[in-house]
Design a protein around this motif. Structure first.
Motif, PDB file in Angstrom:
ATOM      1  N   LEU A   4      -7.947   1.495  -3.432  1.00  0.00           N
ATOM      2  CA  LEU A   4      -9.006   1.382  -2.438  1.00  0.00           C
ATOM      3  C   LEU A   4     -10.157   2.352  -2.685  1.00  0.00           C
ATOM      4  O   LEU A   4     -11.087   2.433  -1.881  1.00  0.00           O
TER       5      LEU A   4
ATOM      6  N   LEU B 102     -10.166   5.691  -2.750  1.00  0.00           N
ATOM      7  CA  LEU B 102     -10.186   6.797  -1.798  1.00  0.00           C
ATOM      8  C   LEU B 102      -9.816   8.147  -2.402  1.00  0.00           C
ATOM      9  O   LEU B 102      -9.859   9.161  -1.700  1.00  0.00           O
TER      10      LEU B 102
ATOM     11  N   THR C 101     -10.629   4.082   5.950  1.00  0.00           N
ATOM     12  CA  THR C 101     -10.857   2.672   5.632  1.00  0.00           C
ATOM     13  C   THR C 101     -11.213   1.917   6.907  1.00  0.00           C
ATOM     14  O   THR C 101     -10.874   2.327   8.013  1.00  0.00           O
TER      15      THR C 101
ATOM     16  N   GLN D  55     -11.286  -2.474   4.336  1.00  0.00           N
ATOM     17  CA  GLN D  55     -10.604  -2.445   3.038  1.00  0.00           C
ATOM     18  C   GLN D  55      -9.087  -2.537   3.175  1.00  0.00           C
ATOM     19  O   GLN D  55      -8.384  -2.871   2.224  1.00  0.00           O
ATOM     20  N   TYR D  56      -8.584  -2.225   4.373  1.00  0.00           N
ATOM     21  CA  TYR D  56      -7.131  -2.186   4.596  1.00  0.00           C
ATOM     22  C   TYR D  56      -6.857  -2.724   6.000  1.00  0.00           C
ATOM     23  O   TYR D  56      -7.631  -2.472   6.936  1.00  0.00           O
TER      24      TYR D  56
END
Length: 715
Positions: free
Chosen positions: A586, A588, A662, A665-666
């Motif tokens: 993702l 991150l 997020t 994205q999640y």
């Protein structure tokens, strides 16, 4: 200098420390904006001089603050001790208070000469009973003031030692009868089963606050429309008594809705669909409209009327907001001008015009309240000493019912967040408007008291998210980045006193989420009042010394000890490093993947080696399920009063329920509990899981239970 002095008088900090050796100044523009949100003009140097002179004059002439705290059995508070001799005090006890004359009168006597071993409380003081009272003071020089007097016990109730329980996001725990997400009947069932079968002492759930309606609804339970009232999306429709008395054609319509709900449930459990709160609510709302047509029996009508009377204006405002949101959309600042004020003639007219819809939403609040009561009753009847642990979010959505109904209590143009620190250089903006400390104090903390009383009505304990907010909050002015915020102080003594008083009245335990950056002295102040903290295994290290895992005997007793939370990786994901690869996918990570994996693996290996040295990992390394059990054996070996098991950990789930940082994205807040292979599991399957029973034996007196020496330390 003048701006700094003015800010200090209003509890606004002009600097902060992101780490122990660093102090950062707050921009003057931020200080000015925060003061403006508190009703203080500081735009120009002349404004600062005028506001400072007014504030200093008010402080010098003030007899008492708007709210005074007296702790039962403790010395007289400084504000009362400083009253001049001859001052006369009248205490009008809170309605319903017993054990006190009405009113209670006292007269301040001259201070006697110092005597060794003299009592700390003056002889003229008669302690009022516990409660929130009206205090009137008249001085010999004819000054007069009225304040709120909060008399609180010294500590909140404590749980029995060594109790264990589950932590779960209710929506994620579907049963074979759920309408697409977990509900209050599922909560009651889990509690009854866990108490009777496992001897568990509690079940902790996510905030069940009312959400802002709309499609899509913000799925986060930590950004609600109202913290005061629960969300009827959690209702179990078939448990409503009137459901069984729906006639045709309503019965056929309900059957169709149940089939659609079954399809939602099937999609989540077996077809990879995410939990769709909006779809669930669309079906439940239709069903509730049908059930609402069934007249209440005389006894049910009387109970409903009692509920309406007890909730009063707060419920009426909440229900009217819900009705207006149906007509005009959920963003109340975009409503017709007259409706933006809950006390306007237009809003009064709307209460009459929308009477049926207002009653509908009042009824939903009542039905949800009754099912919350049923869940707590099921928990206590199963033998749980605590029962349901409810969760209080740190704030509310800026467009929600609370901000509409209590506009004067919220700081306009401000949002709560977190300052930059070693873990997040950009800071955080949570999009939650803060309460104004001055407005709370002037009201005798009425909104806060009502909020706590409502949440504690059917709770064995209350978890307070970001409990540090009782002391100070990071305010971010609208349009500015989180790095340009400022801390604004609360009257922590008053916030704590109200909390302790309401918890005492409810007989409820209080748990504070005190993870992250905590101001010095906060944990000590909370512990003094019996508020438990939150201790997560991976964060418990000897940070002041070796940095190694903290020995079990060195853990604090006053906490809920757990391996993870809803914002952290599951234990299986942490042990395997899968949480690092997820964050990598993702985008991150702040460092290269190889470095992050190596650091994470070293951290995990150190913990596993320590668990092995403590003889808590007899199965040896390489067995993931055994390692999860070892982690929980460690938790049991600490002196923590409460040990919490993240329910997904019990079945091997690897996915976090929320991944901070997020948005789309999640699938935050939309995942069902799943097994180690990622297949969603029902409540029935969870309770029958051999893996769960092997894990829970660690926290009971079963053969899996092992306790490390409490003084064992890493070598």
């Amino acid at each position: 200098m003048g701006l700094s002095r003015l800010a200090a008088l209003h509890g606004v900090a002009t600097s902060f420390s992101p780490s122990a050796d660093v102090t950062v100044s707050v921009p003057d523009d931020t200080v000015t904006a925060v003061l403006a949100a508190l009703g203080v003009d500081a735009d120009t140097p002349a404004d600062v001089r005028r506001s400072l002179a007014a504030a200093e004059s008010a402080a010098a002439s003030r007899l008492l603050p708007p709210t005074v705290v007296a702790w039962s059995g403790e010395p007289l508070p400084a504000a009362l001790a400083a009253l001049p001799a001859g001052a006369r005090l009248t205490v009008d006890p809170e309605p319903g208070t017993t054990g006190a004359p009405r009113p209670l009168r006292m007269r301040v006597l001259p201070a006697p000469a110092p005597v060794e071993n003299a009592p700390k409380t003056p002889t003229w003081w008669t302690e009022p009973p516990l409660g929130v009272h009206r205090l009137t003071v008249r001085t010999p020089d004819h000054r007069h003031i009225t304040a709120t007097l909060v008399v609180a016990p010294d500590r909140v109730p404590q749980p029995p030692p060594r109790t264990h329980g589950f932590l779960v996001q209710l929506y994620s725990m579907l049963s074979a009868r759920s309408w697409g997400m977990g509900d209050l009947a599922d909560l009651a069932d889990l509690a009854a089963w866990a108490g009777r079968t496992l001897g568990s002492g509690f079940v902790q759930v996510n905030p069940l606050h009312a959400a802002v309606p709309g499609r899509p609804t913000d799925p986060s339970p930590y950004r609600p429309s109202s913290r005061r009232f629960p969300d009827p999306v959690h209702l179990h429709i078939e448990s409503i008594p009137e459901y069984g008395h729906v006639g045709e054609p309503g019965r056929a319509a309900l059957d169709d809705l149940r089939q659609e709900a079954a399809a939602l449930r099937e999609a989540v459990l077996n077809k990879g669909a995410l939990i769709d709160r909006d779809a669930v609510w669309a079906l439940k709302k239709q069903a509730l409209e049908i059930v609402h047509e069934v007249p209440l029996t005389p006894g049910r009508r009387a109970a409903y009327c009692d509920f309406l009377a007890a909730q009063g204006q707060a419920l009426e405002d909440h229900a009217l907001w819900c009705a207006l949101a149906e007509a005009h959309g959920p963003q109340w600042r975009a409503w017709p001008a007259g409706l933006r004020d809950p006390r306007s003639p237009q809003s009064a007219r709307a209460r009459t015009e929308l009477l049926d819809r207002v009653d509908f939403h009042c009824r939903l609040a009542w039905l949800t309240d009754t099912q919350l009561a049923t869940a707590q009753s099921a928990a206590r009847e199963s033998g749980m000493p605590v029962g349901i642990v409810h969760d209080l979010a740190v704030g509310v959505h800026p467009d929600g019912a609370d901000t509409w109904a209590q506009q004067d209590a919220f700081a306009r143009g401000m949002s709560v967040g977190a300052p930059p620190d070693a873990f997040n250089a950009h800071g955080q903006d949570w999009g939650l408007p803060p309460w104004r400390p001055d407005a709370l104090a002037a009201s005798g903390y009425a909104p806060y008291r009502d909020l706590l009383r409502g949440l504690l009505a059917h709770a064995g304990a209350l978890r307070i998210d970001h409990v540090m907010g009782l002391f100070r909050l990071w305010w971010v002015p609208e349009g500015r980045p989180p790095t340009e915020g400022a801390y604004v102080a609360q009257d922590a003594e008053a916030m704590l006193a109200v909390l302790v008083l309401e918890a005492h009245r409810a007989g409820a335990v209080v748990v504070g989420e005190d993870l992250g950056t905590v101001e010095p002295g906060v944990r000590e102040a909370l512990a003094r009042r019996g508020v438990l903290g939150t201790s997560v295994l991976w964060f418990e290290r000897d940070w002041a010394g070796s940095g190694r895992p903290l020995a079990p005997g060195a853990w604090r007793q006053g906490c809920v000890a757990t391996a993870t939370t809803h914002d952290l990786p599951s234990t299986a994901a942490r042990l395997t490093g899968e949480h690092v690869t997820l964050r990598h996918r993702l985008g991150l990570l702040t460092h290269p993947l190889e470095r992050e994996l190596a650091e994470d693996a070293a951290d995990t290996a150190e913990w596993l080696a320590y668990l092995a040295r403590l003889r808590l990992l007899p199965e040896g390394e390489g067995d993931e399920e055994a390692a999860v059990r070892a982690v929980h054996r460690f938790l049991r070996s600490t002196p923590a009063l409460m040990s919490g098991v993240w329910l997904p950990d019990a079945v091997g789930d690897r996915r976090p329920q929320n991944l901070p940082g997020t948005w789309d994205q999640y699938p935050n807040w939309r995942l069902p509990v799943a097994d180690a292979e990622g297949h969603p599991v029902t409540l029935e399957e969870i309770t029958a899981s051999p893996r769960l029973h092997r894990l829970m034996a660690v926290l009971t007196d079963g053969p899996e239970s092992r306790t490390a020496p409490p003084d064992a330390r890493p070598s």
